[in-house]
Structures are given as C-alpha cells and as structure tokens.
Write an enzyme that holds these catalytic residues in place. Structure first.
Site, mmCIF file in Angstrom:
data_model
loop_
_atom_site.group_PDB
_atom_site.id
_atom_site.type_symbol
_atom_site.label_atom_id
_atom_site.label_comp_id
_atom_site.label_asym_id
_atom_site.label_seq_id
_atom_site.Cartn_x
_atom_site.Cartn_y
_atom_site.Cartn_z
ATOM 1 N N LYS A 165 1.452 -4.030 5.325
ATOM 2 C CA LYS A 165 2.225 -4.945 6.177
ATOM 3 C C LYS A 165 3.034 -5.948 5.357
ATOM 4 C CE LYS A 165 -0.949 -4.452 10.044
ATOM 5 N NZ LYS A 165 -0.162 -3.466 10.783
ATOM 6 N N ASP A 202 6.441 -5.100 11.665
ATOM 7 C CA ASP A 202 6.762 -5.670 10.354
ATOM 8 C C ASP A 202 8.261 -5.945 10.233
ATOM 9 O OD1 ASP A 202 4.095 -5.435 9.656
ATOM 10 O OD2 ASP A 202 4.372 -3.418 8.851
ATOM 11 N N ASN A 216 1.151 -9.499 18.350
ATOM 12 C CA ASN A 216 1.637 -8.619 19.418
ATOM 13 C C ASN A 216 0.763 -8.860 20.651
ATOM 14 O OD1 ASN A 216 -0.721 -7.121 19.134
ATOM 15 N ND2 ASN A 216 0.247 -5.484 17.958
ATOM 16 N N ALA A 226 4.272 -5.621 2.186
ATOM 17 C CA ALA A 226 5.432 -4.966 1.549
ATOM 18 C C ALA A 226 6.462 -4.569 2.598
ATOM 19 C CB ALA A 226 4.965 -3.754 0.753
ATOM 20 N N SER A 285 0.838 -1.206 0.000
ATOM 21 C CA SER A 285 0.000 0.000 0.000
ATOM 22 C C SER A 285 0.865 1.245 0.000
ATOM 23 C CB SER A 285 -0.884 0.021 1.265
ATOM 24 O OG SER A 285 -1.674 -1.131 1.337
HETATM 25 O O1 RIB Z 1 2.279 -2.243 10.101
HETATM 26 C C1 RIB Z 1 2.296 -0.933 9.586
HETATM 27 C C2 RIB Z 1 1.496 -0.866 8.335
HETATM 28 O O2 RIB Z 1 0.155 -1.109 8.627
HETATM 29 C C3 RIB Z 1 1.531 0.482 7.671
HETATM 30 O O3 RIB Z 1 2.606 0.643 6.777
HETATM 31 C C4 RIB Z 1 0.179 0.552 6.985
HETATM 32 O O4 RIB Z 1 0.269 0.367 5.607
HETATM 33 C C5 RIB Z 1 -0.658 -0.546 7.635
HETATM 34 O O5 RIB Z 1 -0.988 -1.515 6.764
#
Ligand code: RIB
EC number: 2.7.1.15
Length: 287
Positions: A40, A240, A183, A42, A11
C-alpha cells in the site's frame, strides 16, 4: 508546494486469477499468474509521483531480488528512494492476491516492512518541514505511526492516515491526524457502525471512500463527491490511487471537495488495468 512523504510498505504482489475459489482441502485450476510491484505504501507513492514531483518514500525491502525490483520500480516512477532501507538477511514483503469475480482477496506477509520502525523513520524526517504532507497506511508497525504522528504534530507537518488494512485505532491518533481516509468497511469497524455521526464528529478530517460511488465527508452538511464509472478489470490499488492523488491535490492547495473529486477520478482510472499500479494515471490522463 510542499513535499509528499509516504511512510509505508513496499512489496511484490503474487497474483492468481481464478474462476473458482477453493474450499478448505480442495484444489482448483487458476487461469493466470503474474508478479507485480505492490504494497500500500509503494502504491500510494507511485500514484502520487505520477501526478506530482517531490514524492519521497520511507520504507524497507529485503536483500533479495524482489527488493531490487521494488526499488527499481519506485525510481522508474519518479519516487525518491534515498530513505528506503535494505534489510540484511530478510525477505521483501509479499502480498498473495486472488482475483475472482472482479474483486480481490489479499494475504500480506510483511517481512522487511516490519523494519519500518520509529528508530529508523524519525531521523529521516529531519529534512522535512511544516506544510509537507506525510501519508501512511496500516501495513507498518502501529508504534511507528504513533511516533510519526507525534513528530508531525510537533513540526506542523500534515498527516493523512489511510487506515488499511483495518486495525484498532487509538483515539489519540484519530485526534492528531489531519485527514483519515478509511473505506466503507474500515469505517464501519473503526466507528462501530456509527459512521454518520463519526463524519459529523470529524468534519473535513474523516473522508470515507465508497469505491465507484465516490467519497463523503462532513462540512456543515454531508458532502457526497460522486465517483466515475469505468469498466473494471482489477480493483487492486484503487484505494491507494485515491490516497496518493488526494495527497497531491491537497498539496496543490485544492479545496477538499475539488481534491476528493480529483482523487475519485484518479481512482477510477486505476481499475481499468491489471495490477495495483498497472493503470494508475499520469497527470496528462486526468487533464
Ligand atoms: O491496496 C492494494 C495492496 O494491498 C496490494 O498491492 C498488496 O500489496 C496489498 O498490500
């Protein structure tokens, strides 16, 4: 060493910094605005690819400018994008993020990410083999995750599922994945506030992340792997980064404790800069 295949969302994040959170019906002034790559899936792919070669991403973008930005960013970060689809007449996913008081609030509009379906994904898995690691999150359809997990079990591919954002998880999925990485908030919801007993029920599978306090898992006794404290600029993408780095370390055959330690260290770097991917570390940073 196998491949890491991230199946998930890609995104663009639209980020507002503010000192005041508006009440319903209220307008307030923010202090800054920026757009930056996110999602998340990407984010986890980029986190892994900054630490390792042979990271593939399977996902979808729209046929808009954001889609092109997302693909360019993945390529610049060493992620193999040959399995990314571009969906005609669809927008790319966006995440609308408010940064306030060192924390974030996020609304995700999935758009093209809804097209990451089992029909599109399963044929792309044919070139991967036993021992590879698939990494998934909850920003793509649940049916896709179910189908991929079944495929992975049949082909002895390991699966790490980061169940973020929270949604109900089928027992079958929980039983079949190799690792589950919620988490603290997600784990309370997933296990009905019985996280300690869940950790014991899923030894070396359930890894609960605790932000700057590190992460815990059960291995005959509770293993608490401490985190690393760094000055916090933006926590977006820290989870992430942890997941991408954990997949890399496990792919490198590190023990679970060493892998979690490595992932904690990577996650701690990510909070030191703005944007989900802004401060994700490279291997030389962690060495
Ligand atoms: O984990 C963070 C991500 O969560 C952000 O980059 C946003 O795109 C959401 O999907």
């Amino acid at each position: 060493m196998g491949n890491i295949i991230v199946i998930g969302s890609a995104s663009i994040d639209l980020v507002v910094k503010t000192d005041i959170i508006p009440e319903a019906g209220e307008t307030v002034m923010g202090s800054s605005f920026f757009t930056t790559p996110g999602g998340k899936g990407a984010n986890q792919a980029v986190a892994a690819a900054r630490l390792s070669d042979q990271v593939y991403m399977i996902g979808a973008v729209g046929d808009d400018d954001y889609g092109q930005q997302i693909l360019s960013n993945l390529k610049e970060n060493n992620v193999d994008t040959q399995f990314m689809d571009v969906i005609d007449n669809e927008s790319s996913g966006t995440a609308h993020i408010t940064l306030y008081d060192n924390d974030n609030r996020i609304i995700v509009v999935p758009a093209a990410n809804q097209y990451v379906t089992a029909e599109r994904v399963l044929p792309k898995l044919a070139q991967f083999q036993a021992g590879d690691i698939i990494l998934m999150q909850h920003e793509i359809p649940e049916e896709t995750i179910e189908a991929v997990v079944d495929y992975a079990v049949q082909h002895q591919i390991k699966v790490m599922l980061n169940p973020a954002p929270y949604r109900k998880l089928q027992q079958d999925i929980l039983d079949k994945v190799t690792w589950l990485t919620p988490n603290e908030t997600e784990s309370e919801l997933l296990f009905d506030n019985q996280v300690d007993s869940a950790l014991q029920s899923y030894p070396r599978k359930l890894i609960v992340t605790k932000g700057a306090d590190g992460a815990v898992f059960f291995d005959g006794s509770l293993q608490k792997v401490p985190g690393f404290k760094k000055e916090v600029i933006d926590t977006t993408g820290a989870g992430d980064t942890f997941n991408g780095a954990l997949a890399v370390a496990l792919n490198d055959n590190k023990t679970l404790e060493k892998a979690v330690d490595f992932a904690n260290l990577a996650g701690s770097f990510s909070v030191t800069g703005l944007g989900a991917q802004g401060a994700m570390p490279y291997r030389k940073d962690l060495d």
